[in-house]
Design an enzyme around this catalytic site. Structure first.
Site, PDB file in Angstrom:
ATOM      1  N   GLU A  35       0.857  -1.177   0.000  1.00 33.28           N
ATOM      2  CA  GLU A  35       0.000   0.000   0.000  1.00 33.28           C
ATOM      3  C   GLU A  35       0.897   1.232   0.000  1.00 33.28           C
ATOM      4  O   GLU A  35       1.882   1.255   0.747  1.00 33.28           O
ATOM      5  CB  GLU A  35      -0.904   0.028   1.229  1.00 33.28           C
ATOM      6  CG  GLU A  35      -1.917   1.155   1.137  1.00 33.28           C
ATOM      7  CD  GLU A  35      -2.940   1.151   2.276  1.00 33.28           C
ATOM      8  OE1 GLU A  35      -2.864   0.279   3.151  1.00 33.28           O
ATOM      9  OE2 GLU A  35      -3.814   2.014   2.266  1.00 33.28           O
TER      10      GLU A  35
ATOM     11  N   GLU B 254      -9.943   3.893   6.235  1.00 34.13           N
ATOM     12  CA  GLU B 254      -9.128   4.366   7.357  1.00 34.13           C
ATOM     13  C   GLU B 254      -9.955   5.105   8.409  1.00 34.13           C
ATOM     14  O   GLU B 254      -9.799   4.869   9.606  1.00 34.13           O
ATOM     15  CB  GLU B 254      -7.958   5.225   6.862  1.00 34.13           C
ATOM     16  CG  GLU B 254      -6.958   4.472   5.991  1.00 34.13           C
ATOM     17  CD  GLU B 254      -6.368   3.228   6.643  1.00 34.13           C
ATOM     18  OE1 GLU B 254      -6.529   3.048   7.858  1.00 34.13           O
ATOM     19  OE2 GLU B 254      -5.760   2.413   5.910  1.00 34.13           O
TER      20      GLU B 254
ATOM     21  N   GLY C  51       2.949   2.363  10.747  1.00 28.87           N
ATOM     22  CA  GLY C  51       2.750   1.548  11.942  1.00 28.87           C
ATOM     23  C   GLY C  51       2.603   0.069  11.644  1.00 28.87           C
ATOM     24  O   GLY C  51       3.225  -0.776  12.285  1.00 28.87           O
TER      25      GLY C  51
ATOM     26  N   GLU D 284      -5.510  -3.075  12.636  1.00 26.21           N
ATOM     27  CA  GLU D 284      -5.196  -3.900  11.457  1.00 26.21           C
ATOM     28  C   GLU D 284      -6.160  -5.081  11.371  1.00 26.21           C
ATOM     29  O   GLU D 284      -6.598  -5.451  10.284  1.00 26.21           O
ATOM     30  CB  GLU D 284      -3.747  -4.403  11.504  1.00 26.21           C
ATOM     31  CG  GLU D 284      -2.694  -3.314  11.637  1.00 26.21           C
ATOM     32  CD  GLU D 284      -2.849  -2.148  10.682  1.00 26.21           C
ATOM     33  OE1 GLU D 284      -3.280  -2.353   9.534  1.00 26.21           O
ATOM     34  OE2 GLU D 284      -2.551  -0.997  11.087  1.00 26.21           O
TER      35      GLU D 284
ATOM     36  N   ASN E 155      -2.365  -6.499   5.279  1.00 25.19           N
ATOM     37  CA  ASN E 155      -2.395  -7.492   4.190  1.00 25.19           C
ATOM     38  C   ASN E 155      -3.271  -8.686   4.568  1.00 25.19           C
ATOM     39  O   ASN E 155      -3.207  -9.181   5.686  1.00 25.19           O
ATOM     40  CB  ASN E 155      -0.982  -7.998   3.930  1.00 25.19           C
ATOM     41  CG  ASN E 155       0.022  -6.879   3.917  1.00 25.19           C
ATOM     42  OD1 ASN E 155      -0.065  -5.982   3.105  1.00 25.19           O
ATOM     43  ND2 ASN E 155       0.965  -6.919   4.861  1.00 25.19           N
TER      44      ASN E 155
HETATM   45  N1  HT7 Z   1      -3.284   0.789   5.656  1.00 24.14           N
HETATM   46  C1  HT7 Z   1      -1.966   0.940   6.143  1.00 24.14           C
HETATM   47  C2  HT7 Z   1      -1.310   2.091   5.505  1.00 24.14           C
HETATM   48  C3  HT7 Z   1       0.165   1.906   5.335  1.00 24.14           C
HETATM   49  C4  HT7 Z   1       0.929   2.598   4.445  1.00 24.14           C
HETATM   50  C5  HT7 Z   1       0.622   3.562   3.539  1.00 24.14           C
HETATM   51  C6  HT7 Z   1       1.636   4.128   2.782  1.00 24.14           C
HETATM   52  C7  HT7 Z   1       2.937   3.697   2.932  1.00 24.14           C
HETATM   53  C8  HT7 Z   1       3.251   2.727   3.859  1.00 24.14           C
HETATM   54  C9  HT7 Z   1       2.248   2.187   4.593  1.00 24.14           C
HETATM   55  N2  HT7 Z   1       2.291   1.247   5.548  1.00 24.14           N
HETATM   56  C10 HT7 Z   1       0.994   1.075   5.987  1.00 24.14           C
HETATM   57  C11 HT7 Z   1      -1.871   1.068   7.601  1.00 24.14           C
HETATM   58  C12 HT7 Z   1      -3.151   1.282   8.284  1.00 24.14           C
HETATM   59  O1  HT7 Z   1      -3.730   2.346   8.247  1.00 24.14           O
HETATM   60  O2  HT7 Z   1      -3.661   0.359   8.860  1.00 24.14           O
HETATM   61 ZN    ZN Z   2      -5.636   1.604   8.656  1.00 25.91          ZN
END
Ligand code: HT7
Ligand code: ZN
Length: 874
Positions: free
Chosen positions: A120, A319, A260, A297, A264
């Protein structure tokens, strides 16, 4: 760089039904073979197929088994175009990539010698050519081949369907994910990791294996994350009726990660900071954060994975909703009032600031240059507030009916925020058309409220005017539909029954007014005496409220409001008013004197028998320097800092005995425990220590050092050390050295050591931070280290970062430029510290602008940094 606009969204010309991936992971390079079953959707005759791809070496390409000739396709740095393709076909592509050299931490990379992925938002295109957009959902099968000794663990999404050995010391594993998913949810992990197993039985009786993978030396730090996961799974069944859907749920902790964690499908990858904890190394706040992120998550499995986003403009669909869900979950684990206070504090400190700056954007943005720059406080936290407002408007039952309909209706689809609102609307037979403006309008709305009591008629009138300041590209705003939760208190502090004109019955307790007009009035009847208004209870909408309360009314609400959030809020408002008054005095060179009523009130709160000690600690905490800055037309970081310190010192002087007695009375009895009561006790005790340390007296310093040396948990150690880093005395050096010597092997603990020094009030902090960038434990390629030191200094230490010499700005500029070629995502986060530059005095403005211009002029800056810098300079 190109701007992507929401209005240009088009459904894809082609869909990918199945994806067969084959990875050969090597020490220097990795080859990826993909077999894609593609079909045309477009009405247009036969549009070219344009696949996304970045940093890929194309080795071969075959269409339905035929090797393609170079004239049949075109390759450029960001895409691969096939000019002519049939309606349905199989495409086989072989690419080579270099994960060991990938410092962007996007796509396939290595961390601590192990392979992992981050796809992502657009990382999958760094693995293979693909339609890398969330509305293309496919079924994935993934085979991983690697050296068995080096990489005994081979993981991907879904279920393990085959594994075996090859004769050259390699082994393989084949994973199949039965759920169609967008490419951003793809994951792969290969490495030498310790596995911890557990199990969860769903309410329908299915057994789910829970596997958590950590580096072997972290085995003893995984219990809390596993327990949090099981609580989250049970909670989602009870509160939202959502069960987990695969037979296995895996979590892997890695040290190098841009954010954070990542949701996946079936294989979450986490920044180890949000997994690893034991009392000796993690603070109570770390524990809370881990619980929240693990839950977040997990909740994405429904709000994000089963129902996903149509395009990245819809990011808040998953989100905002998931943050709301994790906030609800955490509130249910401890004190709901404290959780709300923490969340609102965070929102008002950082999201309000974003909404007032050059990067302000709606929760559903209209355009972007680099989507990674839109993982923002606005999309996440304001997005969550929008969902919370819907919750207030529909009530718990209506909201649940709405989410049930949303999940049923859109399971397996990629949808929009509008589809979400429509489902809530349909389930409740409501019209939310005006409410939808919350998604499209940027800026923090302002409510100006006046009140009038008519003793003769026993009526009480609230007149409310709503406005919203202009934001980039949005000079005028339309009125919003705002839930305003209120209560009116009688002289005993009891909530009066509330009956509006035209109603036959009254509502006792909190009631939600629905604002829709630019100006409107609400008249309450049968109000026997002039009440104290408790407005915006629980912070029912993300707005700024202006109401001319008298100080005695605020003191009254602080003491009596039934809404605990508003009790805290009354105290904050008093503190803001006092501090801003003293800031003016400071600027005019007048002597500073602290209001005695405020001191007495703080004393009374300390002596109160309120059982929620964390709540008391929050009431005793003064508003942050950042939050105070929000109230100033021209931010004066020195005046804010000095005044705030003066008040803390004055309170400490006036109430020294009480702080000392409370500190003693809250001394631990019995063994270490981590439950809400004990956490509250530690928080309040450490608040007292913090005030006492303002006095900088030898006895207190040695008491603080004593706590530092003898505490059996990291919360108390950090509380002591965070005070010691500010002082001039010898205790500071001793403590920092002792801490480093003890924890030098524990990277996450050393992050805390960096942060505390970066946040120090001392005049020499910048010099120390600069020195620390050369410390052997500091690594520019590790985002946690960058955030712990440079991020903490530039975003968390306004008094030192905004030194009028501009040295802090120069330091940040240097590091943005050093980091950008390695990791543009994190560099863009760093440079955002300059966003509010136009809110400072002329001198500081010029100095910050000079850094922005210097960065803008640098050849080959990433589009990530370019977007932030250019919007700042626009
Ligand atoms: N959905 C995830 C977003 C995320 C992300 C976005 C851009 C670059 C790196 C990244 N690592 C995680 C995390 C979340 O909101 O749960
Ligand atoms: Zn999220």
């Amino acid at each position: 760089p190109q701007t992507i606009d929401l209005k240009d969204y088009k459904i894809p010309d082609y869909y990918i039904e199945t994806v067969d991936l084959h990875f050969e992971l090597g020490e220097k390079q990795t080859t990826v073979r993909s077999r894609l079953a593609i079909s045309r959707y477009s009405e247009a005759k036969a549009p070219p197929l344009v696949l996304n791809g970045e940093a890929l070496e194309l080795l071969s390409i075959q269409l339905d088994g035929q090797v393609l000739d170079k004239k049949d396709y075109q390759q450029n740095p960001e895409s691969l175009t096939l000019f002519q393709v049939p309606e349905r076909f199989t495409l086989e592509i072989e690419t080579r990539i270099y994960p060991q050299d990938n410092t962007t931490l996007s796509g396939l990379y290595t961390s601590g010698g192990n392979f992992c992925t981050q796809c992502e938002a657009e990382g999958f295109r760094r693995i293979t050519y693909f339609l890398d957009r969330p509305d293309v959902m496919a079924r994935y099968t993934t085979t991983i081949v690697a050296d068995k000794k080096k990489y005994p663990v081979l993981l991907s999404n879904g279920n393990l369907v085959a594994q075996g050995e090859e004769d050259n010391g390699h082994h393989f594993a084949k994973w199949q994910d039965p759920f169609p998913k967008p490419s951003y949810l793809f994951a792969l992990v290969a490495g030498d990791l310790a596995r911890i197993e557990d199990e969860f039985v769903t309410r329908s009786g299915r057994k789910v294996a829970l596997h958590m993978y950590v580096q072997s030396h972290n085995r003893d730090k995984r219990e809390h994350a596993m327990a949090s996961l099981k609580r989250a799974m049970a909670w989602d069944e009870q509160v939202y009726g959502r069960e987990y859907d695969l037979d296995i749920y895996m979590i892997v902790a890695v040290d190098d990660f841009n954010m954070g964690a990542m949701e996946n499908k079936g294989l979450n990858i986490f920044n180890s900071k949000y997994v690893l904890a034991k009392p000796e190394t993690a603070t109570d706040t770390d524990y809370e954060n881990i619980e929240g992120v693990i839950a977040h998550e997990y909740f994405h499995n429904w709000s994000g994975n089963r129902v996903t986003c149509r395009d990245w403009f819809q990011l808040s669909l998953k989100e905002g909703f998931t943050v709301f869900r994790d906030q609800q979950f955490s509130a249910d684990q401890g004190s709901p009032a404290v959780k709300r206070i923490q969340d609102v504090n965070h929102l008002r400190t950082y999201q309000f600031r974003e909404d007032a700056g050059p990067m302000a954007h709606p929760v559903r943005p209209e355009s972007y240059v680099e989507v990674n720059n839109f993982y923002t406080m606005t999309v996440y936290e304001k997005g969550a507030e929008i969902v919370r407002m819907l919750y207030h408007l529909l009530g718990p039952e209506g909201f649940r009916q709405g989410t049930d309909l949303y999940f049923d209706r859109h399971d397996g689809q990629a949808v929009t925020t509008d589809d979400f609102v429509k489902a809530l609307e349909d389930a409740n037979a409501l019209d939310l058309s005006q409410f939808r403006r919350w998604y499209s309008q940027a800026g923090t709305p302002e409510l100006r409220i006046s009140r009038a009591y008519d003793a003769e008629k026993s009526t009480y009138t609230l007149k409310i005017k709503q406005t919203c300041p202009p934001t980039p590209g949005q000079p005028h705003k339309a009125p919003l539909h705002i839930p305003l939760a209120i209560g009116l208190l009688d002289s005993q502090g009891e909530d009066l029954p509330l009956r509006l004109a035209g109603e036959t019955t009254a509502v006792t307790g909190t009631r939600v007014l629905e604002l829709r007009q630019e100006e409107e009035a609400f008249v309450f009847h049968d109000i026997p005496c002039e009440p104290a208004p408790s407005l915006l209870r629980s912070f029912s909408a993300p707005v700024k409220l202006y109401l001319d309360l008298r100080d005695e009314e605020r003191y009254f609400l602080l003491a009596h409001d039934k809404d605990r959030f508003n009790r805290w809020e009354a105290g904050q408002q008093l503190a803001v008013k006092i501090i801003l008054g003293l800031v003016k005095d400071y600027q005019q060179g007048k002597p500073l004197v602290l209001d005695s009523a405020f001191i007495e009130t703080v004393g009374r709160i300390l002596e109160s028998d309120e059982p929620d000690q964390a709540f008391v600690a929050h009431i005793l905490a003064l508003p942050s320097e950042h939050y105070l800055a929000e109230f100033m037309a021209v931010i004066d970081p020195d005046a804010i800092h000095e005044t705030r310190c003066f008040i803390r010192r004055s309170l400490a002087k006036a109430l020294q005995e009480l702080f000392a007695a409370t500190y003693q009375a809250l001394t631990k009895t019995g063994a270490y425990r981590r439950d809400p009561k004990e956490m509250g006790r530690r928080k309040l005790r450490n608040t007292c220590l913090g005030y006492l340390m303002e006095l900088d007296e030898p006895d207190i310093r040695s008491q603080c050092l004593q706590q530092f040396n003898h505490a059996d948990n990291m919360t108390d150690v950090i509380a002591a050390l965070s005070r010691l880093v500010d002082i001039e005395g010898p205790e500071r050096k001793i403590a920092l050295q002792t801490f480093y010597d003890k924890w030098q092997e524990d990277s996450l603990v050393i992050d805390k050591w960096f942060t505390l020094q970066a946040l120090s009030r001392r005049q020499d902090t910048l010099a120390r931070v600069q020195e620390l960038t050369h410390h052997p434990a500091f690594k520019l390629t590790n985002p946690n280290k960058v955030r712990a030191l440079i991020g903490a200094f530039s975003q968390g230490n306004p008094a030192r970062f905004h030194d009028p010499s501009g040295k802090g700005y120069g330091f940040l500029g240097d590091y943005v430029l050093k980091l950008d070629p390695l990791n543009p995502q994190v560099a863009a986060r760093l440079v955002s510290a300059f966003n509010p530059w136009q809110r400072y005095d002329q001198n500081r403005q010029e100095l910050m602008k000079a850094q922005l211009e210097r960065i803008a002029k640098t050849p080959q800056i990433s589009k990530d940094v370019y977007e932030i810098v250019s919007k700042n300079l626009a």
